[in-house]
Scaffold this motif. Structure first.
Motif, PDB file in Angstrom:
ATOM      1  N   ALA A 190      58.526  32.984  81.234  1.00  0.00           N
ATOM      2  CA  ALA A 190      59.820  32.833  80.563  1.00  0.00           C
ATOM      3  C   ALA A 190      60.750  31.984  81.412  1.00  0.00           C
ATOM      4  O   ALA A 190      61.410  31.064  80.916  1.00  0.00           O
ATOM      5  CB  ALA A 190      60.428  34.206  80.288  1.00  0.00           C
ATOM      6  N   GLY A 191      60.762  32.296  82.722  1.00  0.00           N
ATOM      7  CA  GLY A 191      61.641  31.532  83.612  1.00  0.00           C
ATOM      8  C   GLY A 191      61.263  30.058  83.642  1.00  0.00           C
ATOM      9  O   GLY A 191      62.122  29.177  83.542  1.00  0.00           O
ATOM     10  N   ASN A 192      59.970  29.787  83.741  1.00  0.00           N
ATOM     11  CA  ASN A 192      59.540  28.400  83.832  1.00  0.00           C
ATOM     12  C   ASN A 192      59.829  27.631  82.555  1.00  0.00           C
ATOM     13  O   ASN A 192      60.208  26.455  82.605  1.00  0.00           O
ATOM     14  CB  ASN A 192      58.038  28.341  84.129  1.00  0.00           C
ATOM     15  N   GLY A 259      58.670  38.627  75.734  1.00  0.00           N
ATOM     16  CA  GLY A 259      58.844  38.573  77.179  1.00  0.00           C
ATOM     17  C   GLY A 259      58.710  37.160  77.707  1.00  0.00           C
ATOM     18  O   GLY A 259      59.452  36.754  78.598  1.00  0.00           O
ATOM     19  N   ALA A 260      57.758  36.397  77.165  1.00  0.00           N
ATOM     20  CA  ALA A 260      57.498  35.088  77.743  1.00  0.00           C
ATOM     21  C   ALA A 260      58.024  33.951  76.887  1.00  0.00           C
ATOM     22  O   ALA A 260      58.443  32.929  77.401  1.00  0.00           O
ATOM     23  CB  ALA A 260      55.998  34.912  77.973  1.00  0.00           C
ATOM     24  N   PHE A 261      57.983  34.141  75.576  1.00  0.00           N
ATOM     25  CA  PHE A 261      58.268  32.991  74.716  1.00  0.00           C
ATOM     26  C   PHE A 261      59.505  33.156  73.863  1.00  0.00           C
ATOM     27  O   PHE A 261      59.612  32.548  72.806  1.00  0.00           O
ATOM     28  CB  PHE A 261      57.063  32.715  73.810  1.00  0.00           C
ATOM     29  N   LEU A 262      60.429  33.976  74.313  1.00  0.00           N
ATOM     30  CA  LEU A 262      61.640  34.171  73.531  1.00  0.00           C
ATOM     31  C   LEU A 262      62.366  32.837  73.342  1.00  0.00           C
ATOM     32  O   LEU A 262      62.979  32.574  72.315  1.00  0.00           O
ATOM     33  CB  LEU A 262      62.549  35.187  74.237  1.00  0.00           C
ATOM     34  N   GLU A 263      62.223  32.017  74.365  1.00  0.00           N
ATOM     35  CA  GLU A 263      62.872  30.708  74.350  1.00  0.00           C
ATOM     36  C   GLU A 263      62.416  29.864  73.152  1.00  0.00           C
ATOM     37  O   GLU A 263      63.181  29.107  72.580  1.00  0.00           O
ATOM     38  CB  GLU A 263      62.506  29.992  75.648  1.00  0.00           C
ATOM     39  N   MET A 264      61.129  30.031  72.822  1.00  0.00           N
ATOM     40  CA  MET A 264      60.558  29.191  71.764  1.00  0.00           C
ATOM     41  C   MET A 264      60.537  29.913  70.434  1.00  0.00           C
ATOM     42  O   MET A 264      59.758  29.565  69.545  1.00  0.00           O
ATOM     43  CB  MET A 264      59.132  28.799  72.144  1.00  0.00           C
ATOM     44  N   GLN A 265      61.398  30.897  70.302  1.00  0.00           N
ATOM     45  CA  GLN A 265      61.388  31.777  69.138  1.00  0.00           C
ATOM     46  C   GLN A 265      61.344  31.017  67.815  1.00  0.00           C
ATOM     47  O   GLN A 265      60.574  31.333  66.934  1.00  0.00           O
ATOM     48  CB  GLN A 265      62.647  32.625  69.208  1.00  0.00           C
ATOM     49  N   GLU A 266      62.155  29.988  67.710  1.00  0.00           N
ATOM     50  CA  GLU A 266      62.237  29.343  66.400  1.00  0.00           C
ATOM     51  C   GLU A 266      60.926  28.703  65.991  1.00  0.00           C
ATOM     52  O   GLU A 266      60.677  28.485  64.814  1.00  0.00           O
ATOM     53  CB  GLU A 266      63.374  28.324  66.376  1.00  0.00           C
ATOM     54  N   GLN A 267      60.073  28.405  66.986  1.00  0.00           N
ATOM     55  CA  GLN A 267      58.802  27.807  66.602  1.00  0.00           C
ATOM     56  C   GLN A 267      57.815  28.826  66.052  1.00  0.00           C
ATOM     57  O   GLN A 267      57.059  28.530  65.152  1.00  0.00           O
ATOM     58  CB  GLN A 267      58.166  27.098  67.800  1.00  0.00           C
ATOM     59  N   TRP A 268      57.804  30.007  66.643  1.00  0.00           N
ATOM     60  CA  TRP A 268      56.748  30.914  66.188  1.00  0.00           C
ATOM     61  C   TRP A 268      57.162  31.911  65.125  1.00  0.00           C
ATOM     62  O   TRP A 268      56.317  32.452  64.442  1.00  0.00           O
ATOM     63  CB  TRP A 268      56.057  31.628  67.355  1.00  0.00           C
ATOM     64  N   THR A 269      58.466  32.125  64.948  1.00  0.00           N
ATOM     65  CA  THR A 269      58.820  33.152  63.963  1.00  0.00           C
ATOM     66  C   THR A 269      58.361  32.775  62.564  1.00  0.00           C
ATOM     67  O   THR A 269      57.870  33.609  61.812  1.00  0.00           O
ATOM     68  CB  THR A 269      60.326  33.412  63.924  1.00  0.00           C
ATOM     69  N   MET A 270      58.487  31.505  62.232  1.00  0.00           N
ATOM     70  CA  MET A 270      58.102  31.087  60.887  1.00  0.00           C
ATOM     71  C   MET A 270      56.616  31.366  60.654  1.00  0.00           C
ATOM     72  O   MET A 270      56.221  31.865  59.598  1.00  0.00           O
ATOM     73  CB  MET A 270      58.390  29.586  60.751  1.00  0.00           C
TER      74      MET A 270
END
Lengths: 478, 181, 644, 105
Positions: A190-192, A259-270
């Motif tokens: 997540a940090g990276n 935990g790791a990919f919250l940053e990319m949420q908009e990509q995977w939620t769909m």
């Protein structure tokens, strides 16, 4: 790097219990004395459950962040231990008459649970993978446990190869994520990512992670194994597979994706939303055409996976809360239903829905529990399933209204096939009117699941509040 | 200085040549595994694959892993597979490994998947350059494996126990009356 | 005991629930045991309720500070529903009254229902009803109250249709259920609006926020709409015009049911609810006028119908409707105290009269026409004399209970009129006329049934003790229950009031008027139906004014109008819709069902059982997912990739 | 060290091996062949892991350790798979996966 053993109470005691059961089984000579193994495991598990509940507030991480112990893990530990206890309690009759190798059966069940618990607590991909494999391999062994039964072996083979393939895909995804983010630690990923470590391979890796976990939670289109394996496996194993394996994979899914990919949420939620929709559709529609109750419940469990995924679409604390709440109530409904199925199989040797005719006269308790469990799965108020669905769907009303509509329509559709079974049980005349005597432990399990389903439907607040606290703590700890 | 540069170049091109040789034998072996019609031959090509893999590991400074690969796979797994083949395959061995009709879909599917991953991989920007892997990896690996990764390690131990019991359970002889001996 | 009762008020409804469950699941085969269980639980509930009521009425603190405790029931962010208990003098009074009447009715039923094949079930239903009603009374939350509200409706449905072999009973049950459903729908809408606008359904919280509705951005128009929608529920439940039609038909149920549900308890739930929500209605003056008007009109309207009815229970049913109109009228003119006072006294004398009527029917084997009875007081003295007490009470003869409460209502209506509400005089006229008519029709019934020459010549005899004992208890209560609310010792309105406690001077003139009206009614009835042995005068009056007579006897043709409406308009429309339905909707629905089933059948065959097909689908999905993901993320990629 | 190789080489190689494994798993009739194909896929994973280990976490050895575990689990899978195949061969007298269709629909 010191190990804080106090955080590992559940794991260590579970491992010791499993090995003790194993050793006892080897030492005790007579077949009859082996029957005590179930009771022994049950007592041990109750103690472990008590220990786990007692160490609720004991939080922290050990081994440099590789192993986590927080409210989230405690919640799921309690869930899986409860499920295991109910399964063992409900299946004593079945095991005594259908399964001959008690020591392997009970110890493998315990080790599968250990695998789940390692998964919940994993702070890095390596620990996660091994927990997952421990669980999967144990389930493969359990699925093919009735080795004199061709169907059981076939189910085992299918599960082994398909799980192997999906594990390979999952691993490939994990390796790509490791490469693209430069670390195997969930928190550091997540940090990276936040720092801009971004690589197109991450996207490919993510897709493969979804596929791998989607397989485990039996979300469409990765669900194809589930009906066959559910049908072929010994019924108590099916119950535990449907409940434990699924809940564990959901826990890990949350841990990894939030935990790791919250940053990319908009990509995977769909994409998750599409998987949820597809699972609901395929699960509910295919369940219509089933004549075998285990297969029907398998498709229904695919649909349930779709409902639970909705909580992940929201990807916020309400969503996590919904997932946790639903996973917990799903334990009771599913184990209740499968316990009835295994008891009926034990007496009639059949899983056909047609052979449930007149069950309400032959075994009223079993019929009522099956009714309540299925109505709960269909989401009829005031049963627990309704509340659970409410908590899940309310989280996406804002952004994914179509998903809510789809879910509601398909829930209504599902009532139809559940009620078909109910009609058979309550309306049709039994072919053999002799009362079907349930085992005492099975009756106890049925009463427990019934009470839990009713109680959590009428008064869901304590569990909802607990799940809420855990969800908030989880998000705060990211 | 220049000589040093040349030396590095030399090393680089050697590395490159080694890579392509190993990759070539690896992929050829793999293709043979999935295309050969004789199952025993497939298993033998698998040994080639495993040895090439070990070579790649050495190229990546993972000598311990290469040793494990050779010991476990080439030594253990392949022999196990050969025994397995012998046990179950009683008929004509030449046609023991046929291909089903699904390859018509499977071939384009896997091709597309390869292209996709390959393209993405080829285009990826890599954040870091290669670091120096310490020599003598086993000395470094052992403490890490047994200290930091003790939980996965124990999990594997239990996993082996479970698998072993499972295997024993499954292959135990079954008497005619359906009860095990 | 009082402390215990206050802390465990939830036990009051819980005990009947337990008895319901016990009867249904355990003791159903043993009829006597079942009734013992039900009565035992009810007795416990009554004892608790009475000590609770005692605790509340002896401690003035409760008047201003109701006892309220709740726990979070369900909820989420921004939406919380607490289930709780609210004890104030009004609910304490209701608890006492409901549990007492329910207890008496259950005792009575052991005699009345003796030998019925579904004896146990009857007691189970009665227990469930009592539980729901008690739960409704102490609910602190509108949603919770609504659930109990529906539950009492359900019990009413079950009990009206208790004689399932009678077509009329089944029809009546359906009618009751559907008619009340119309009102409930409005009420549910009202509740939803309240939740949306004020974000709470807790009664105390609502009472606190609604007076400030303007600050909260709620327009007066919306609040009026909410109030009117809300009022629809009570209109249906309490049998107010024009949704009163179900109540007389509901008499198809066993008589104890009529006494308990359709006289003393459930039908007053509407009045009670409006009373509870009075803080809403007073904010919208228009809505109060509506309430008052409907109440006054219903009171008079039902009384004029009751005058000519022939079936004993029907007369009582219309009388109930009329008296409920009185209570609504009192609420409409803003007096919670008078309304609930009348509710309280009415419960006793009306339950008494119903039970006595039941006793008569029991003796006459369900011959119900009052014209075919006569002189029963000699054969059934206890039944007869207790009925007379009830008749005195409802007619408003001092010092019986009805006098005080009716007088109070006349008084508040008069004061309402005097304070500048022109319509008030009309209401007062209605109320006064109703008082006269009430005395007349009840005494008409009494004279026809109990006095005059004997007509029934089969073996009529007094009912057993189990039935007469409740009659006696209720007769005593009908005598004295009003004494706590006399103008001189006005305990009642210090306990139960809305706004400032009402402490009017005794209005002797008004008392005199109401006594005169009552005596005039009784006198007229005496002249027409007792002194005149052949009832010639009565018959000729009916002959002379056939239009009026028929209008009343046929209940203003309301049922016929509804029937006509449903037959012609609804059915006609329905026919069109039916065709539409059959061909279009059914086509679509069946098509959809077939599609669902078909797709299930089709999808099923995806599951070929071939492992590698599954794997193939798995990897196809992986490919699609990866491609979709890459496309989906192309932008994000460019964006984030640039950071590097 | 600016070597001639960068991770892309290894990822492309592993992708090739991985997809060959998938092809084998989908197209071979024999259960043992499918088992072997899965081993190929896991080998591909290991190439990735070891390569990334070299380039990104040389000190922590995460990738190599991961790979060791993967090898172990892979061996376990093969063992269990063979046992199942033998048991199935005894019961159902076949090793062809397409014959396993008692459980369907």
């Amino acid at each position: 790097m010191n190990i804080d053993f106090s955080l590992l109470i559940t794991e260590i005691s579970l491992a010791i219990l499993g090995l003790t059961v194993f050793t006892l089984g080897l030492i005790l000579p007579a077949k009859s004395s082996q029957k005590g193994l179930g009771t022994f495991s049950l007592c041990g598990l109750l103690v472990i459950l008590a220990l786990t509940i007692a160490s609720w507030g004991n939080q922290g991480e050990t081994l440099g962040g590789m192993y986590l112990a927080d409210y989230f893990t405690s919640f799921f530990k309690i869930l899986s231990l409860t499920a295991l206890i109910l399964v063992i309690l409900g299946s004593k009759n079945y095991v005594n008459s259908q399964i001959e190798n008690h020591l392997e059966y009970y110890s493998t069940l315990i080790f599968a649970t250990l695998g789940m618990i390692i998964m919940f607590s994993a702070g890095d991909f390596i620990t996660l993978y091994l927990g997952l494999e421990l669980m999967t391999i144990s389930f493969i062994v359990l699925t093919s446990f009735r080795r004199t039964n061709g169907k059981s072996l076939e189910a085992g083979m299918k599960y082994l190869l398909l799980a192997g393939l999906s594990s390979a895909v999952l691993l490939y995804g994990l390796s790509l994520v490791y490469g693209a983010a430069g670390t195997v630690f969930i928190k550091e990923i997540a940090g990276n990512i936040a720092q801009g470590y971004f690589n197109p391979l991450l996207i490919v890796g993510l897709a493969m992670l979804i596929a791998g976990f989607g397989f485990k939670i039996s979300a469409a289109p990765f669900h194809m194994w589930a009906p066959d394996v559910y049908e072929g496996a010994p019924t108590p194993v099916t119950a535990f597979l449907a409940v434990g394996s699924k809940a564990a994979s959901f826990a890990v899914l949350i841990r990894v994706f939030l935990g790791a990919f919250l940053e990319m949420q908009e990509q995977w939620t769909m994409l998750i939303a599409f998987l949820a929709a597809l699972s609901m559709l395929i699960g509910n529609l295919t369940a219509f055409a089933q004549t075998n109750i285990k297969r029907m419940l398998a498709f229904s469990s695919i649909a349930q996976a779709g409902y639970i995924l909705v909580g992940l679409v929201a990807a916020n604390e309400a969503g996590i809360k919904g997932v946790m709440f639903y996973s917990f109530i799903y334990v009771f409904a599913t184990i209740g239903a499968f316990t009835v199925v295994s008891e009926v199989y034990n007496k009639t040797g059949s899983d056909d829905i047609a052979d449930y005719a007149g069950l309400s006269q032959r075994a009223p308790l079993a019929a009522v529990v099956l009714l309540i469990s299925m109505l709960s799965m269909a989401g009829i108020p005031p049963l627990a399933g309704f509340t659970g669905k409410y908590y899940l769907f309310i989280t996406v009303v804002q952004d994914y209204l179509w998903l809510v509509y789809l879910g509601l329509i398909l829930s209504m559709v599902s009532v139809y096939y559940y009620l078909r079974v109910v009609l058979v049980m309550f309306r049709d005349e039994p072919a053999d009117p002799a009362p079907l005597k349930l085992g005492s432990t099975a009756s106890l399990t049925l009463w427990l699941t019934l009470a839990a389903t009713l109680f959590l439907g009428i008064y869901p607040w304590p569990l909802a509040k607990l799940a809420n606290t855990v969800a908030i703590a989880f998000l705060a700890g990211l | 200085m220049k000589q040093l540069q040349g030396c590095a170049d030399m090393e680089n091109s050697l590395e490159l040549i080694a890579f392509f040789l190993l990759a070539g034998s690896l992929l050829t072996g793999a293709l043979m595994v999935v295309t050969l019609k004789n199952l025993v031959n497939s298993v033998l090509s698998l040994i080639v694959v495993f040895f090439s893999l070990a070579g790649i590991f050495i190229l990546l400074n993972a000598d311990f892993l290469a040793a494990v690969q050779v010991l476990v796979y080439a030594g253990g797994v392949c022999i196990m597979l050969v025994f397995g083949v012998m046990l179950v395959q009683r008929k004509d061995m030449r046609e023991s490994n046929p291909v089903n009709r699904r390859f018509l879909i499977a071939a384009p599917l896997t091709g597309a998947l390869f292209l996709l991953i390959g393209l993405v991989a080829a285009k990826s920007p890599w954040v870091k350059e290669a670091g120096e892997v310490p020599e003598n990896t086993i000395e470094h690996l052992a403490p890490i494996l047994l200290r930091d990764y003790v939980i996965p390690f124990e999990a594997v131990a239990i996993l082996l126990t479970v698998a072993l019991t499972g295997v024993l359970l499954l292959v135990k002889e079954v008497k005619d009356n359906g009860r095990s001996s | 005991m009082i402390e215990f009762a206050l802390n465990y008020a939830w036990l009051v409804p819980l005990l009947p629930v337990l008895s319901f469950l016990t009867i249904v699941f355990l003791t159903r085969p043993w009829a006597r045991l079942s009734s013992a269980v039900a009565i035992g639980a009810m007795l416990g509930s009554f004892l608790l309720a009475s000590s609770l009521a005692w605790g509340v009425f002896t401690n003035p603190a409760f008047i201003e500070e109701p006892l309220h405790y709740s726990l979070r029931w369900l909820g989420m962010e921004g939406f919380t529903v607490n289930a709780g208990i609210l004890i104030d003098p009004a609910s304490a009074m209701m608890l006492f009254m409901v549990s007492l009447v329910a207890l008496l009715v259950q005792i009575y039923s052991t005699g009345y229902m003796k030998g019925d094949p579904h004896y146990s079930l009857f007691f189970a239903y009665l227990s469930l009803f009592a539980a729901s009603m008690l739960g409704l009374v102490i609910s602190s939350n509108l949603l919770q109250m609504f659930i109990f509200w529906e539950l009492v409706g359900l019990c009413s449905y079950l009990l009206i249709g208790f004689y399932t072999y009678k077509v009329s009973a089944r029809e009546a049950a359906k009618k009751a259920f559907i008619t009340t459903r119309i009102g409930d729908f409005g009420m549910l809408l009202g509740i939803l609006f309240l939740q949306i606008q004020f974000n709470t359904l807790d009664l105390l919280e609502l009472a606190a926020v609604i007076p400030n509705f303007a600050q909260l951005g709620v327009s007066l128009g919306l609040l009026t709409l909410i109030a009117i929608l809300f009022f629809l529920g009570p209109v249906a439940k309490s049998g107010q015009f024009p949704l009163h039609v179900w109540l007389p038909d509901a008499m198809e149920g066993p008589t104890p049911v009529s006494a308990l549900i359709h006289a003393a308890t459930m039908v007053v739930a509407g009045v009670y609810l409006v009373g509870r929500m009075l803080f809403l209605f007073v904010e919208v003056p228009g809505s109060l006028t509506v309430v008052a008007f409907i109440g006054a009109f219903t009171a008079l309207f039902a009384a004029t119908i009751a005058v000519t009815q022939r079936e004993i229970k029907r007369i009582l049913a219309y009388s109930t409707v009329s008296q409920l109109g009185y209570m609504m009228l009192a609420l409409g003119v803003g007096s919670l105290s008078a309304s609930l006072f009348h509710l309280w006294t009415h419960a006793f004398f009306k339950a008494l009269m119903f039970l006595a009527a039941g006793s008569v029917l029991h003796a006459l084997h369900n011959k119900a026409d009052v014209w075919e009875m006569g002189g029963l007081i000699r054969k059934m003295p206890i039944t007869g004399w207790t009925f007379v007490v009830g008749g005195l009470a409802i007619a408003g003869i001092p010092p019986f209970a009805g006098f005080w409460s009716k007088d109070e209502i006349l008084l508040v209506t008069w004061e309402y009129a005097r304070h500048g509400h022109a319509l008030g005089y009309l209401f007062f006229a209605f109320a006064a006329l109703t008082a006269f008519l009430t005395a007349f029709y009840i005494w008409r019934l009494i004279f026809l049934v109990f006095f005059g020459p004997e007509k029934a010549n089969d073996h009529v005899h007094e009912s057993p003790l189990s039935m007469t004992l409740p009659l006696l208890v209720l007769a005593v209560l009908s005598g004295v229950a009003g004494l706590i609310g006399t103008p001189w010792t006005n305990l009642w309105s210090t306990w139960i009031h809305f706004g400032d406690a009402h402490s009017g001077e005794p209005a002797y003139l008004l008392m005199l008027l109401s006594v005169v009206l009552a005596l005039a009614g009784i006198g007229l009835a005496f002249i027409l139906y007792c002194k005149d042995q052949d009832k010639q005068a009565a018959r000729s009056l009916a002959k002379k004014y056939p239009a009026l007579y028929n209008l009343s006897y046929r209940k203003y043709y309301i049922d016929e109008a509804y029937t006509w409406f449903t037959r012609k308009i609804v059915d006609g429309g329905a026919k069109v819709i039916y065709l539409f339905d059959i061909y279009l909707v059914d086509g679509v629905v069946n098509g959809l069902a077939a599609l669902t089933k078909g797709s299930g059948q089709g999808l099923k065959y995806l599951q070929t059982g071939k492992l590698q097909t599954y794997a193939l689908i798995f990897f196809l999905a992986v490919l699609v997912l990866t491609v979709a993901f890459n496309l989906d993320s192309a932008n994000a990629l460019a964006h984030l990739g640039g950071v590097k | 060290m600016a070597g001639a190789l960068n991770p892309s080489y290894f990822v492309v190689l592993s992708a090739a091996l991985f997809t060959i494994g998938i092809y084998g798993a989908l197209s071979k009739k024999n259960a043992i062949a499918v088992l072997i194909s899965i081993e190929l896929m896991l080998g591909a994973v290991n190439i990735n892991l070891v390569a990334f280990n070299k380039y990104f976490t040389p000190e922590a050895f995460s990738g190599q350790i991961f790979a060791i575990f993967v090898i172990t689990v892979a061996a376990v899978e093969v063992g269990l798979g063979l046992a199942l195949i033998i048991a199935l061969c005894r019961r159902r007298n076949t090793t062809a996966l397409d014959d396993l269709d008692w459980l369907k629909w």
